[in-house]
Design an enzyme around this catalytic site. Structure first.
Site, mmCIF file in Angstrom:
data_model
loop_
_atom_site.group_PDB
_atom_site.id
_atom_site.type_symbol
_atom_site.label_atom_id
_atom_site.label_comp_id
_atom_site.label_asym_id
_atom_site.label_seq_id
_atom_site.Cartn_x
_atom_site.Cartn_y
_atom_site.Cartn_z
ATOM 1 N N HIS A 30 -8.522 4.490 20.276
ATOM 2 C CA HIS A 30 -7.717 5.606 20.802
ATOM 3 C C HIS A 30 -8.100 5.982 22.233
ATOM 4 O O HIS A 30 -7.247 6.102 23.105
ATOM 5 C CB HIS A 30 -7.868 6.852 19.926
ATOM 6 C CG HIS A 30 -7.506 6.638 18.490
ATOM 7 N ND1 HIS A 30 -6.427 5.897 18.105
ATOM 8 C CD2 HIS A 30 -8.079 7.070 17.349
ATOM 9 C CE1 HIS A 30 -6.344 5.886 16.785
ATOM 10 N NE2 HIS A 30 -7.341 6.593 16.296
ATOM 11 N N GLY B 285 0.842 -1.199 0.000
ATOM 12 C CA GLY B 285 0.000 0.000 0.000
ATOM 13 C C GLY B 285 0.874 1.245 0.000
ATOM 14 O O GLY B 285 0.447 2.320 0.437
HETATM 15 P P1 NAP Z 1 -5.686 3.822 0.038
HETATM 16 O O1 NAP Z 1 -5.279 5.224 -0.196
HETATM 17 O O2 NAP Z 1 -6.945 3.315 -0.561
HETATM 18 O O3 NAP Z 1 -4.484 2.902 -0.445
HETATM 19 C C1 NAP Z 1 -4.595 1.521 -0.605
HETATM 20 C C2 NAP Z 1 -3.265 0.963 -1.094
HETATM 21 O O4 NAP Z 1 -3.397 -0.438 -1.246
HETATM 22 C C3 NAP Z 1 -2.824 1.522 -2.439
HETATM 23 O O5 NAP Z 1 -1.432 1.715 -2.390
HETATM 24 C C4 NAP Z 1 -3.177 0.394 -3.403
HETATM 25 O O6 NAP Z 1 -2.344 0.490 -4.518
HETATM 26 C C5 NAP Z 1 -2.883 -0.819 -2.519
HETATM 27 N N1 NAP Z 1 -3.588 -2.019 -2.930
HETATM 28 C C6 NAP Z 1 -4.917 -2.175 -3.164
HETATM 29 N N2 NAP Z 1 -5.181 -3.444 -3.538
HETATM 30 C C7 NAP Z 1 -4.003 -4.104 -3.529
HETATM 31 C C8 NAP Z 1 -3.620 -5.438 -3.816
HETATM 32 N N3 NAP Z 1 -4.502 -6.372 -4.201
HETATM 33 N N4 NAP Z 1 -2.322 -5.763 -3.716
HETATM 34 C C9 NAP Z 1 -1.393 -4.855 -3.356
HETATM 35 N N5 NAP Z 1 -1.697 -3.585 -3.058
HETATM 36 C C10 NAP Z 1 -2.980 -3.205 -3.149
HETATM 37 O O7 NAP Z 1 -5.783 3.487 1.601
HETATM 38 P P2 NAP Z 1 -5.077 4.262 2.817
HETATM 39 O O8 NAP Z 1 -5.887 5.437 3.199
HETATM 40 O O9 NAP Z 1 -3.628 4.455 2.511
HETATM 41 O O10 NAP Z 1 -5.266 3.221 3.998
HETATM 42 C C11 NAP Z 1 -4.526 2.025 4.096
HETATM 43 C C12 NAP Z 1 -4.915 1.324 5.402
HETATM 44 O O11 NAP Z 1 -4.557 2.154 6.488
HETATM 45 C C13 NAP Z 1 -6.411 1.044 5.523
HETATM 46 O O12 NAP Z 1 -6.613 -0.139 6.223
HETATM 47 C C14 NAP Z 1 -6.907 2.223 6.361
HETATM 48 O O13 NAP Z 1 -8.042 1.908 7.109
HETATM 49 C C15 NAP Z 1 -5.712 2.420 7.280
HETATM 50 N N6 NAP Z 1 -5.620 3.784 7.810
HETATM 51 C C16 NAP Z 1 -5.545 4.846 6.976
HETATM 52 C C17 NAP Z 1 -5.432 6.117 7.495
HETATM 53 C C18 NAP Z 1 -5.289 7.319 6.614
HETATM 54 O O14 NAP Z 1 -5.111 8.407 7.174
HETATM 55 N N7 NAP Z 1 -5.323 7.199 5.322
HETATM 56 C C19 NAP Z 1 -5.412 6.313 8.883
HETATM 57 C C20 NAP Z 1 -5.486 5.212 9.710
HETATM 58 C C21 NAP Z 1 -5.582 3.945 9.159
HETATM 59 P P3 NAP Z 1 -2.718 -0.182 -5.934
HETATM 60 O O15 NAP Z 1 -4.095 0.263 -6.281
HETATM 61 O O16 NAP Z 1 -1.664 0.305 -6.873
HETATM 62 O O17 NAP Z 1 -2.613 -1.637 -5.724
#
Ligand code: NAP
Length: 483
Positions: free
Chosen positions: A240, A17
């Site tokens: 949290h 990710g």
């Molecule tokens: P996001 O922006 O939707 O990113 C998802 C990532 O996963 C992308 O890099 C995507 O890239 C990759 N991905 C999707 N399907 C995949 C697959 N089959 N194989 C390999 N890579 C894959 O999500 P995010 O906001 O970064 O969040 C990621 C996690 O962190 C989630 O569980 C979220 O709940 C948690 N989180 C996020 C935040 C935040 O502030 N954003 C805060 C706390 C927790 P590709 O499409 O190129 O594969």
């Protein structure tokens, strides 16, 4: 005072990710800042991994943009950014298929720490775990980092834990709650257990009640789909606020050791009483001051999901019997404010007479926007007007007290370095997460069964009036800027 940077062992950090929002906003800037501080050994690497068909050069460009947006002034130094980018690599990998895994295996080198950061949807954890094992990528120096949400309820959290346990030892699993990486949160333990002053008073005999507030001014901001299925209880309270409650209420651990600390936190969660329905107020923000309503933001005119929650709970143990804990969190509140207030009892006898008034000492631990600790003490109001009393703050803003070293690292910087060091103290253990869900689930089921609807509150307000009334019925007031 100068803070020391202790370099960590040589490592490879693989971010599954690595092209996502969390990587862009938090993980990449955090690692860059640690690189700038000299904490990353020469040869340490960051390997971004996701499905898109990118080269190292494409990913480095993504990293440059992320740093210029989120890494502050350090990112203005182009030579630092370019040197960092030389540590950055990319591999196109599918969590759910064979693509890229041989290449990733080929990139790995022996004799260094390997950290695999699952910054992806939890639905991908299973595929990632299986493939890491199948490709023999896990060794004694390997660990995995998993992001929240860790489950949706007890059942899903247990399933996720069981899935991870099939592939990894618990000592290799780092469940992130970034609140635990905040400097002040750790200072909470330092203040409590490093000073003789507070601990003798830290109990129901001397403390009237404790409040924990985590208020945000933002709404659900593009996370509507996730938030609508979670709500404030799952998104904030279960993790949290629960973690803050644990640190404020736990017994002193025998050592500052990961399992000793987590054992004590677990006891706190298990001591939590059930919450009476009239001790919970749920709210949902409405349109105000030009801002949209929650229902508009999640595109669901009938939504019953709460964006605010206030509750009163008790701990059934010797130390805290009779001391209420008030927890409060919400979106679109009037201020961004995270703080814990410990309100001590009044003196048992008012020797200065009624005119002097009655006063409580309060210890406030401010987490954001500024980190610091304030102790409210009662002194004589200066001047010849007799013995009138006034409360003044003994203020310890870390920025002022500690000078440059108070430029404390972001939570992700600290937590990622702890992963590399192999220190799990600030990460949640499987049983902690499950105990937190075991407490949360019946509360959520209760309001679902009753069909409770959240109370509307204006955007940029203090939340629903019922939350004010709930604490006032106990003869108390919310502390802090939101009241
Ligand atoms: P996001 O922006 O939707 O990113 C998802 C990532 O996963 C992308 O890099 C995507 O890239 C990759 N991905 C999707 N399907 C995949 C697959 N089959 N194989 C390999 N890579 C894959 O999500 P995010 O906001 O970064 O969040 C990621 C996690 O962190 C989630 O569980 C979220 O709940 C948690 N989180 C996020 C935040 C935040 O502030 N954003 C805060 C706390 C927790 P590709 O499409 O190129 O594969």
């Amino acid at each position: 005072m100068v803070s020391r940077t202790i370099p960590v062992d040589l490592f490879d950090l693989v971010v599954f990710g690595g092209t996502g929002d969390l990587a862009r906003r938090k993980i990449l800037p955090a690692l860059f800042k640690r690189f700038c501080s000299g904490q990353m050994a020469d040869g340490a690497r960051l390997i971004g991994a996701s499905r898109r068909d990118w080269s190292d050069a494409d990913y480095r460009e993504f990293v440059r943009k992320s740093l210029s947006e989120f890494a502050g002034e350090l990112a203005l130094d182009r030579s630092l950014v370019e040197t960092f980018c030389r540590c950055v690599h990319y591999v196109s990998v599918d969590a759910n298929g064979p693509r890229g895994w041989d290449e990733l295996s080929g990139l790995m080198v022996a004799d260094r720490v390997r950290a695999f950061y699952f910054s992806v949807d939890p639905g991908l954890f299973s595929g990632l775990s299986m493939r890491l094992q199948d490709h023999e990528l896990m060794n004694e120096q390997s660990r995995v980092v998993v992001e929240k949400p860790f489950g949706h309820d007890l059942e899903t959290a247990q399933a996720l834990n069981a899935e991870l346990a099939q592939h990894f030892d618990e000592s290799q699993i780092y469940r992130i709650d970034h609140y635990l990486g905040k400097e002040t949160v750790q200072n909470l333990m330092a203040v409590r257990f490093g000073n003789m002053l507070f601990e003798p008073l830290w109990n129901a005999q001397y403390i009237d009640h404790i409040q924990i507030t985590v208020a945000e001014t933002v709404g659900v901001d593009g996370r509507g789909e996730y938030y609508e299925s979670a709500g404030a209880m799952r998104d904030m309270v279960q993790n949290h606020l629960m973690q803050l409650l644990c640190l404020i209420a736990m017994e002193p651990p025998t050592f500052f050791d990961p399992d000793a600390v987590r054992d004590e936190k677990l006891k706190v969660i298990r001591a939590l009483s059930n919450v009476e329905p009239h001790h919970i107020v749920r709210g949902q923000y409405t349109a105000a001051d030009g801002a949209t309503s929650y229902r508009e933001d999640v595109d669901n005119p009938r939504s019953r999901t709460e964006s605010f929650i206030a509750l009163k709970c008790h701990l059934n143990n010797w130390r805290w019997a009779g001391t209420p804990f008030y927890l409060r969190t919400g979106k679109r509140m009037s201020e961004r404010d995270s703080e814990i207030t410990v309100v001590f009892k009044e003196t048992p006898h008012a020797i200065f007479g009624q005119e002097a008034g009655r006063h409580n000492n309060e210890l406030t631990i401010q987490l954001q926007p500024d980190e610091g600790i304030t102790l409210g003490v009662t002194i004589k109001d200066p001047g010849p007007g007799g013995m009138r009393l006034v409360d003044v703050p003994l203020d310890m803003s870390f920025a002022e007290a500690l000078g440059p070293s108070a430029d404390s690292p972001d939570a992700y910087e600290r937590l990622i370095m702890d992963v590399i060091r192999g220190d799990q103290t600030l990460f949640m253990r499987n049983d902690e997460v499950e105990a937190a869900w075991a407490w949360t689930d019946p509360i959520i089921r209760g309001w679902q069964a009753r069909g409770d609807a959240p109370k509307p509150y204006d955007s940029y307000s203090a939340g629903p009036d019922d939350a004010t009334m709930m604490i006032r019925r106990d003869g108390r007031e919310w502390r802090g800027v939101i009241n």
